[in-house]
Design a protein around this motif. Sequence first.
Motif, PDB file in Angstrom:
ATOM      1  N   ILE A 176      16.326  32.080 -28.108  1.00 38.22           N
ATOM      2  CA  ILE A 176      17.649  32.121 -27.490  1.00 38.22           C
ATOM      3  C   ILE A 176      17.606  31.521 -26.082  1.00 38.22           C
ATOM      4  O   ILE A 176      18.456  30.713 -25.704  1.00 38.22           O
ATOM      5  N   GLU A 177      16.602  31.915 -25.312  1.00 36.02           N
ATOM      6  CA  GLU A 177      16.484  31.387 -23.957  1.00 36.02           C
ATOM      7  C   GLU A 177      16.249  29.874 -23.974  1.00 36.02           C
ATOM      8  O   GLU A 177      16.819  29.129 -23.164  1.00 36.02           O
ATOM      9  N   ALA A 180      19.542  28.144 -24.870  1.00 35.28           N
ATOM     10  CA  ALA A 180      20.487  28.215 -23.753  1.00 35.28           C
ATOM     11  C   ALA A 180      20.084  27.265 -22.632  1.00 35.28           C
ATOM     12  O   ALA A 180      20.925  26.551 -22.062  1.00 35.28           O
ATOM     13  N   LEU A 188      22.608  27.835 -30.746  1.00 35.12           N
ATOM     14  CA  LEU A 188      22.572  29.159 -30.120  1.00 35.12           C
ATOM     15  C   LEU A 188      23.581  30.078 -30.778  1.00 35.12           C
ATOM     16  O   LEU A 188      23.276  31.237 -31.091  1.00 35.12           O
ATOM     17  N   VAL A 192      22.746  33.559 -32.741  1.00 36.97           N
ATOM     18  CA  VAL A 192      23.400  34.815 -32.350  1.00 36.97           C
ATOM     19  C   VAL A 192      24.073  35.456 -33.555  1.00 36.97           C
ATOM     20  O   VAL A 192      23.996  36.678 -33.755  1.00 36.97           O
ATOM     21  N   ASP A 209      19.044  41.259 -28.421  1.00 39.12           N
ATOM     22  CA  ASP A 209      18.913  39.797 -28.349  1.00 39.12           C
ATOM     23  C   ASP A 209      20.252  39.109 -28.630  1.00 39.12           C
ATOM     24  O   ASP A 209      20.586  38.092 -28.008  1.00 39.12           O
ATOM     25  N   ARG A 212      22.380  39.343 -25.580  1.00 41.56           N
ATOM     26  CA  ARG A 212      21.874  38.407 -24.569  1.00 41.56           C
ATOM     27  C   ARG A 212      22.309  36.983 -24.903  1.00 41.56           C
ATOM     28  O   ARG A 212      22.756  36.224 -24.032  1.00 41.56           O
ATOM     29  N   GLY A 213      22.188  36.618 -26.175  1.00 46.51           N
ATOM     30  CA  GLY A 213      22.608  35.286 -26.587  1.00 46.51           C
ATOM     31  C   GLY A 213      24.098  35.076 -26.417  1.00 46.51           C
ATOM     32  O   GLY A 213      24.544  34.005 -25.995  1.00 46.51           O
ATOM     33  N   ARG A 214      24.885  36.106 -26.747  1.00 51.47           N
ATOM     34  CA  ARG A 214      26.334  36.013 -26.590  1.00 51.47           C
ATOM     35  C   ARG A 214      26.691  35.824 -25.122  1.00 51.47           C
ATOM     36  O   ARG A 214      27.635  35.077 -24.789  1.00 51.47           O
TER      37      ARG A 214
END
Length: 233
Positions: A176-177, A180, A188, A192, A209, A212-214
């Motif tokens: 995810i990081e 992003a 992404l 998510v 997670d 965080r992705g949202r």
Amino acid sequence: CELNSRRPTRVSAAMGRRWVGDLITARQLLEAEAETISATGAETSLLEVLGPLAEILWRLGDWSAASRSLRLAKDLADDVGVTPSREAQWSHVDALLAAGQGRVEEALDIARRGVAAAGSVSDRFSEAHNHAALVLGQLVADEASEAVVSFERARRLLRELGVHEVGVLGVMGDGIEALATAGDRDELAAVVADLEAASLGARPWAAADAARGRAFLLEGEDAEIEIAKAADA
């Protein structure tokens, strides 16, 4: 024999607990299995346990214990003449430890050698794990685009094996990081969505997670709400 019939069940149960985020139970199961094997004198069988145990210890933050587990695995491997392709089954943990300790170039080298060794014998599962380890090393090295490639390769290998459990590689947060940071919003959003679906099946880590992705996909107050959800998950 009883030992051989019990080991797959206990190790499989430990992996199942790891995939849903129950690292404590997973550790207990594998440590109990290691003690049982040691008591029988069949220590070469520990190679089936020490790699998974080292990864769980790393994820729990007990890096010294993870290092000890890996050292024992390497010593046993040397004693029985294990080939590099077999060693690739736990090299990803070695790479994760190196990355976490700031030995970034070493981490990348270990993971790349693991990818090559596993690929040479068509061990796609271990190959996927070593690609997943590359994601963390590449993120630490500020190579987000390369990390995205490794993340996608790891997931593709599992899909080709018919494995759809999102917790197998333990790489979703790093993925995810990477997505992003690289600005790949479409992928992404897809990741998510996968995590939000997985979080419905008693996987608190997936909910964290996903939130965080949202947050990466949102801005302003909405992003702050998602960050708070991630902290509470």
